[in-house]
Design a protein around this motif. Sequence first.
Motif, mmCIF file in Angstrom:
data_model
loop_
_atom_site.group_PDB
_atom_site.id
_atom_site.type_symbol
_atom_site.label_atom_id
_atom_site.label_comp_id
_atom_site.label_asym_id
_atom_site.label_seq_id
_atom_site.Cartn_x
_atom_site.Cartn_y
_atom_site.Cartn_z
ATOM 1 N N GLY A 1 0.811 -1.209 0.000
ATOM 2 C CA GLY A 1 0.000 0.000 0.000
ATOM 3 C C GLY A 1 0.846 1.262 0.000
ATOM 4 O O GLY A 1 0.527 2.239 -0.689
ATOM 5 N N LYS A 2 1.938 1.260 0.749
ATOM 6 C CA LYS A 2 2.825 2.426 0.775
ATOM 7 C C LYS A 2 3.550 2.602 -0.563
ATOM 8 O O LYS A 2 3.716 3.729 -1.045
ATOM 9 N N ILE A 3 3.966 1.495 -1.149
ATOM 10 C CA ILE A 3 4.599 1.574 -2.473
ATOM 11 C C ILE A 3 3.610 2.127 -3.491
ATOM 12 O O ILE A 3 3.974 2.929 -4.369
ATOM 13 N N PHE A 4 2.337 1.727 -3.360
ATOM 14 C CA PHE A 4 1.305 2.207 -4.276
ATOM 15 C C PHE A 4 1.136 3.724 -4.155
ATOM 16 O O PHE A 4 1.018 4.432 -5.170
ATOM 17 N N ILE A 5 1.131 4.249 -2.920
ATOM 18 C CA ILE A 5 1.033 5.701 -2.711
ATOM 19 C C ILE A 5 2.228 6.404 -3.344
ATOM 20 O O ILE A 5 2.090 7.476 -3.956
ATOM 21 N N ALA A 6 3.410 5.812 -3.224
ATOM 22 C CA ALA A 6 4.607 6.399 -3.828
ATOM 23 C C ALA A 6 4.493 6.430 -5.349
ATOM 24 O O ALA A 6 4.878 7.408 -5.994
ATOM 25 N N VAL A 7 3.933 5.364 -5.930
ATOM 26 C CA VAL A 7 3.794 5.287 -7.392
ATOM 27 C C VAL A 7 2.840 6.355 -7.898
ATOM 28 O O VAL A 7 3.132 7.046 -8.896
ATOM 29 N N ILE A 8 1.695 6.545 -7.243
ATOM 30 C CA ILE A 8 0.745 7.552 -7.732
ATOM 31 C C ILE A 8 1.309 8.965 -7.521
ATOM 32 O O ILE A 8 0.974 9.885 -8.279
ATOM 33 N N SER A 9 2.173 9.138 -6.535
ATOM 34 C CA SER A 9 2.839 10.438 -6.353
ATOM 35 C C SER A 9 3.769 10.725 -7.521
ATOM 36 O O SER A 9 3.832 11.860 -8.023
ATOM 37 N N ILE A 10 4.479 9.694 -7.979
ATOM 38 C CA ILE A 10 5.354 9.849 -9.157
ATOM 39 C C ILE A 10 4.526 10.173 -10.398
ATOM 40 O O ILE A 10 4.899 11.019 -11.225
ATOM 41 N N ILE A 11 3.365 9.509 -10.540
ATOM 42 C CA ILE A 11 2.486 9.770 -11.686
ATOM 43 C C ILE A 11 2.058 11.238 -11.694
ATOM 44 O O ILE A 11 2.082 11.905 -12.740
ATOM 45 N N ALA A 12 1.658 11.751 -10.528
ATOM 46 C CA ALA A 12 1.238 13.155 -10.443
ATOM 47 C C ALA A 12 2.388 14.093 -10.774
ATOM 48 O O ALA A 12 2.218 15.071 -11.513
ATOM 49 N N ALA A 13 3.581 13.806 -10.238
ATOM 50 C CA ALA A 13 4.756 14.656 -10.501
ATOM 51 C C ALA A 13 5.074 14.687 -11.991
ATOM 52 O O ALA A 13 5.355 15.754 -12.559
ATOM 53 N N LEU A 14 5.018 13.526 -12.640
ATOM 54 C CA LEU A 14 5.302 13.459 -14.074
ATOM 55 C C LEU A 14 4.231 14.190 -14.884
ATOM 56 O O LEU A 14 4.526 14.799 -15.916
ATOM 57 N N GLY A 15 2.976 14.127 -14.422
ATOM 58 C CA GLY A 15 1.901 14.846 -15.106
ATOM 59 C C GLY A 15 2.143 16.344 -15.092
ATOM 60 O O GLY A 15 1.968 17.025 -16.112
ATOM 61 N N PHE A 16 2.549 16.867 -13.952
ATOM 62 C CA PHE A 16 2.860 18.302 -13.866
ATOM 63 C C PHE A 16 4.069 18.651 -14.722
ATOM 64 O O PHE A 16 4.097 19.690 -15.387
#
Length: 289
Positions: A173-188
């Motif tokens: 679950g923590k790795i999943f939160i980290a992955v979606i954070s990377i997705i958001a950063a890349l989107g910006f």
Amino acid sequence: MRWLPDTLLFPSQPPPPASSWWDDLNHSAQFQDGVFFYLCAAYALVASVALIQLIRIELRVPEYGWTTQKVFHLMNFVVNGVRAVVFGFHHLVFMVHPKVLMLVLLDLPGLLFFSTYTLLVLFWAEIYHQARSLPTDKLKIFYLSINGVIYFIQICIWIYLWIDDNSVVEFVGKIFIAVISIIAALGFLLYGGRLFMMLRRFPIESKGRRKKLHEVGSVTAICFTCFIIRCVVVLLSAFDSDASLDVLDHPILNLIYYMLVEVLPSALVLYILRKLPPKRISAQYHPIR
């Protein structure tokens, strides 16, 4: 023959070192309450600013319905309001059983924060595609699909933890939160960077262009940085229990983390985007369909 005292033959071990100031503060009940009530007040202030700005926008342009700008401020109000309630009742939150309920209360606002700020990415993507005469009809579907998949996976993780409190699944679950954070950063980085470069190449120099350049560049930098910090800290907490954010006795870490990844970014972005929409109809200010 004289016998030497036992203390000379077997010298005693040195006394254990005194606890550090960090541990003293972390285990101080007064300091814990002070930090979490401070976070409660900070989130409540940001939520109030978002609500006031939403009301101002609605009074300015009530005829446009639910625009992207209005939805963004409403979601900011909800995210920060929920965080304020969670930290205001931190004693109950951190002691709640089963543990998965605590994880829901702490992680759900983070997912809502992701949805709130990727809404800006969607808006910029629509502007960029329109300027390049590219189709925009699938962008909103893509945004909703990505968010739907993320919430579905997270709910599945919570359900599994409810049935079986498994440390491996909690780690996933923590790795999943980290992955979606990377997705958001890349989107910006992708659409904020594209829009910024497009505005820089715009041939007409004007005050409005400079303001828009500053707005897009600043918001991109702030949001990219906060999501990268979130990713790094969540990964660190996944591999090191001493860096866990889901416990009451890590108030200093919680203070630094939430101020850097949510409170300050939200306050700065709301300040940068404080300008009210024009009263006249604008092609760039459209209601959500």
